[in-house]
Scaffold this active site. Structure first.
Site, mmCIF file in Angstrom:
data_model
loop_
_atom_site.group_PDB
_atom_site.id
_atom_site.type_symbol
_atom_site.label_atom_id
_atom_site.label_comp_id
_atom_site.label_asym_id
_atom_site.label_seq_id
_atom_site.Cartn_x
_atom_site.Cartn_y
_atom_site.Cartn_z
ATOM 1 N N SER A 121 -39.383 20.901 -53.411
ATOM 2 C CA SER A 121 -38.684 19.949 -54.270
ATOM 3 C C SER A 121 -39.523 18.709 -54.589
ATOM 4 O O SER A 121 -39.163 17.936 -55.473
ATOM 5 C CB SER A 121 -37.356 19.545 -53.649
ATOM 6 O OG SER A 121 -37.555 19.074 -52.340
ATOM 7 N N ASP A 130 -31.937 10.046 -47.972
ATOM 8 C CA ASP A 130 -33.104 10.748 -48.501
ATOM 9 C C ASP A 130 -34.317 9.811 -48.551
ATOM 10 O O ASP A 130 -34.450 8.998 -49.471
ATOM 11 C CB ASP A 130 -32.781 11.308 -49.897
ATOM 12 C CG ASP A 130 -33.925 12.162 -50.457
ATOM 13 O OD1 ASP A 130 -35.018 12.180 -49.840
ATOM 14 O OD2 ASP A 130 -33.733 12.789 -51.516
ATOM 15 N N HIS A 183 -37.707 12.470 -50.968
ATOM 16 C CA HIS A 183 -37.913 12.531 -52.428
ATOM 17 C C HIS A 183 -38.134 11.120 -52.976
ATOM 18 O O HIS A 183 -38.083 10.145 -52.231
ATOM 19 C CB HIS A 183 -36.698 13.175 -53.099
ATOM 20 C CG HIS A 183 -36.482 14.583 -52.645
ATOM 21 N ND1 HIS A 183 -35.526 14.930 -51.725
ATOM 22 C CD2 HIS A 183 -37.123 15.725 -52.980
ATOM 23 C CE1 HIS A 183 -35.586 16.239 -51.492
ATOM 24 N NE2 HIS A 183 -36.555 16.742 -52.241
#
Ligand SMILES: *[C@@H]1O[C@H](CO)[C@@H](O)[C@H](O)[C@H]1NC(C)=O
Ligand SMILES: *[C@@H]1O[C@H](CO)[C@@H](O)[C@H](O)[C@H]1NC(C)=O
Length: 363
Positions: free
Chosen positions: A115, A339, A342
């Site tokens: 990702s 998170d 990312h």
């Protein structure tokens, strides 16, 4: 006597300043003519505040995934959008989306990886769409392969989801991560620009670990040292590139570099912060207190052993400095996830793409 001494000193200082000034001018001139050449390390530098950033607004990128759209998800601060990567010895060329599309006319760019590749792919498609907002585009995803196509330019920007690069195969004993098998590569042949990345999934255990056994040569085992497994898999990938990819005459190959997370604030010497939550500023200067990333050392070692020239997008250090760039709780929108892996978009992956662009136009 006294007056003479002062005058003499003043003269010395002045002439030093003139020299410095002249030296500076000469350097700037030289930098502009050899911009992006070997002599300038684009990855050595620091983040500077720049009012003209970001390069696009997420609201102008209709296809942006919710998980990266931090502003939409309620992130209250905006300063993190305003930083530009400034190499120490020269300037990055300004990103020119139309120019990139023209150069890539009839060609394809493919990101392969987890990702974090999705993050960079999304960033690039947003940057290109912003450059040519009226150009028609289509997005199609079939079995883990997403294709963003600008039909007027006949340019494809693709993302092939593949967390390990090597294969996971279902067997009677369970799911086996095969360190020396790379059948997924069938999908990569034919792309004109390939940008690979793998790291984050190598650390997953428990429910997030998508395999039950690791096959290493003739040995199948429940687990092994993850960094060693990572190196073996990267060697399999390197061998595939060395034997199968025609660099540079047909294909340009990049390794995206290890994208660091900011889960542990001890790494940057701020033990009370815990993780990336609430971080609004980059680390100043060019050094990360936590030092080199262990996976980065493995990547460097494997790339050094290769016979084909693979370009390392050496984004690890510059991204380590951006503890403020992650979604934290403004990622998945509604979920309670923290998170710190990312990156918000617009944000740090835009810089990775500016560096990719710099590398592509110099070759
Ligand atoms: C990547 O960049 C960092 C920071 O400038 C530097 O310390 C490191 O040596 C670079 N790695 C390679 C392989 O050039
Ligand atoms: C794996 O097994 C095959 C067949 O038994 C053998 O020929 C080969 O040498 C073995 N490889 C290693 C690395 O042990």
């Amino acid at each position: 006597m006294g007056a003479f001494a002062i005058a003499a000193t003043t003269f010395v200082v002045l002439s030093l300043l003139q020299q410095l000034h002249a030296g500076h001018e000469e350097k700037v001139e030289r930098d502009e003519t050899v911009k992006g050449s070997d002599y300038c390390d684009l990855f050595h530098g620091s983040w500077v505040y720049d009012e003209s950033y970001p390069l696009y607004e997420s609201s102008n990128c209709p296809f942006i995934e919710k998980q990266f759209d931090c502003q939409m998800n309620g992130r209250p601060d905006k300063e993190y959008l305003k930083y530009r990567w400034q190499p120490t010895a020269c300037n990055l060329p300004r990103f020119n989306g139309e120019d990139l599309l023209s150069r890539m006319s009839g060609k394809s760019i493919m990101f392969v990886g987890d990702s974090l590749s999705l993050n960079q792919w999304q960033s690039l498609t947003c940057m290109l769409h912003t450059a040519v907002p009226h150009a028609k585009y289509t997005i199609k995803t079939v079995e883990g392969l997403s294709t963003f196509k600008f039909s007027e330019y006949n340019t494809k920007v693709m993302f092939s989801r593949n967390a390990f690069l090597v294969d996971i195969v279902s067997m009677p004993i369970g799911r086996v991560l095969e360190l020396d098998s790379i059948e997924g590569s069938k999908l990569w042949k034919g792309a004109d620009v390939l940008i690979f990345n793998t790291w984050h999934w190598w650390l997953h255990t428990g429910r997030k670990q998508p395999w039950d056994f690791i096959e290493d040569g003739n040995h199948t085992q429940p687990d092994m040292d993850r960094l060693v497994a990572y190196e073996k898999a990267l060697n399999t990938w390197a061998k595939w590139v060395d034997t199968n990819v025609d660099i540079p005459s047909k294909t340009s190959v990049f390794f995206q570099g290890v994208s660091p997370d900011h889960m542990n604030s001890n790494d940057w010497g701020e033990p009370n912060a815990k993780n990336c939550a609430g971080q609004t500023k980059p680390i100043s200067g060019g050094n990360y207190p936590g030092g080199k990333h262990p996976a980065e050392l493995v990547v460097e070692k494997v790339l050094r052993s290769m016979s084909k020239p693979v370009y390392l997008l050496n984004v690890t250090t510059l991204s380590q400095l951006r503890k403020d760039g992650h979604p934290s709780v403004f990622g998945h929108g509604g979920h309670r996830d923290m998170d710190c892996s990312h990156w918000c978009l617009p944000g740090v992956p835009d810089t990775w793409n500016e560096l990719l662009y710099a590398a592509l136009i110099q070759s």
